[in-house]
Write an enzyme that holds these catalytic residues in place. Structure first.
Site, PDB file in Angstrom:
ATOM      1  N   LYS A  65       1.026  -1.267  -0.088  1.00  0.00           N
ATOM      2  CA  LYS A  65      -0.406  -0.328   0.021  1.00  0.00           C
ATOM      3  C   LYS A  65       0.810   0.922   0.138  1.00  0.00           C
ATOM      4  O   LYS A  65       1.883   1.138   0.029  1.00  0.00           O
ATOM      5  CB  LYS A  65      -0.599   0.313   1.242  1.00  0.00           C
ATOM      6  CG  LYS A  65      -2.084  -0.565   1.499  1.00  0.00           C
ATOM      7  CD  LYS A  65      -3.260  -0.806   0.426  1.00  0.00           C
ATOM      8  CE  LYS A  65      -3.920  -1.913   0.034  1.00  0.00           C
ATOM      9  NZ  LYS A  65      -5.024  -1.765   1.276  1.00  0.00           N
ATOM     10  N   ARG A  96      -3.060 -10.073   4.249  1.00  0.00           N
ATOM     11  CA  ARG A  96      -3.496  -9.957   2.626  1.00  0.00           C
ATOM     12  C   ARG A  96      -1.556  -9.746   2.030  1.00  0.00           C
ATOM     13  O   ARG A  96      -1.415  -8.350   2.338  1.00  0.00           O
ATOM     14  CB  ARG A  96      -4.594  -9.521   2.719  1.00  0.00           C
ATOM     15  CG  ARG A  96      -4.822 -10.048   0.333  1.00  0.00           C
ATOM     16  CD  ARG A  96      -4.930  -8.721  -0.012  1.00  0.00           C
ATOM     17  NE  ARG A  96      -5.348  -7.007   0.087  1.00  0.00           N
ATOM     18  CZ  ARG A  96      -3.784  -7.026  -0.101  1.00  0.00           C
ATOM     19  NH1 ARG A  96      -2.429  -6.910  -1.623  1.00  0.00           N
ATOM     20  NH2 ARG A  96      -3.363  -5.308  -0.233  1.00  0.00           N
TER      21      ARG A  96
END
Length: 118
Positions: A65, A96
């Site tokens: 991210k 994840r």
């Protein structure tokens, strides 16, 4: 953190009471990277116990991210490993990731550390 938790808790209650979703079908995901600043994402990770103390398992999806990239000077997957370990040590049930083998390696070590804290 409280706003995100309260919103998720409310949605879980709606799912349970209005839609008959069984508790074991629910999971909390604080939504790292979605409409949050880098500071807010780091704060959610730092206070993840607020979510993991709920009756629902917690999923953390921090892999690659933007906020992770902002803390990275070498390799995004290495920096993601820090979020993976932090999530595990704060009680996340699932993470994840993109680099599965690196995550497995760091989670094995995190489990060894956690087992000695008990």
């Amino acid at each position: 953190t409280e706003y995100v938790f309260d919103w998720l808790a409310h949605r879980a209650t709606v799912a349970l009471t209005e839609h008959g979703v069984p508790t074991w079908h629910l999971m909390m995901d604080p939504g790292l990277g979605f409409a949050k600043t880098a500071k807010q994402n780091v704060e959610l990770l730092a206070r993840l116990e607020r979510f993991t103390n709920s009756p629902y398992p917690v999923l953390v999806g921090a892999s690659r991210k933007r906020f992770v990239r902002e803390h990275c000077s070498y390799n995004i997957d290495t920096t993601t490993c820090a979020t993976t370990v932090a999530s595990a040590l704060h009680g996340a049930a699932m993470v994840r990731v993109h680099d599965v083998q690196a995550a497995v390696d760091v989670l094995r070590l995190a489990d060894a550390i956690r087992s000695l804290r008990r």
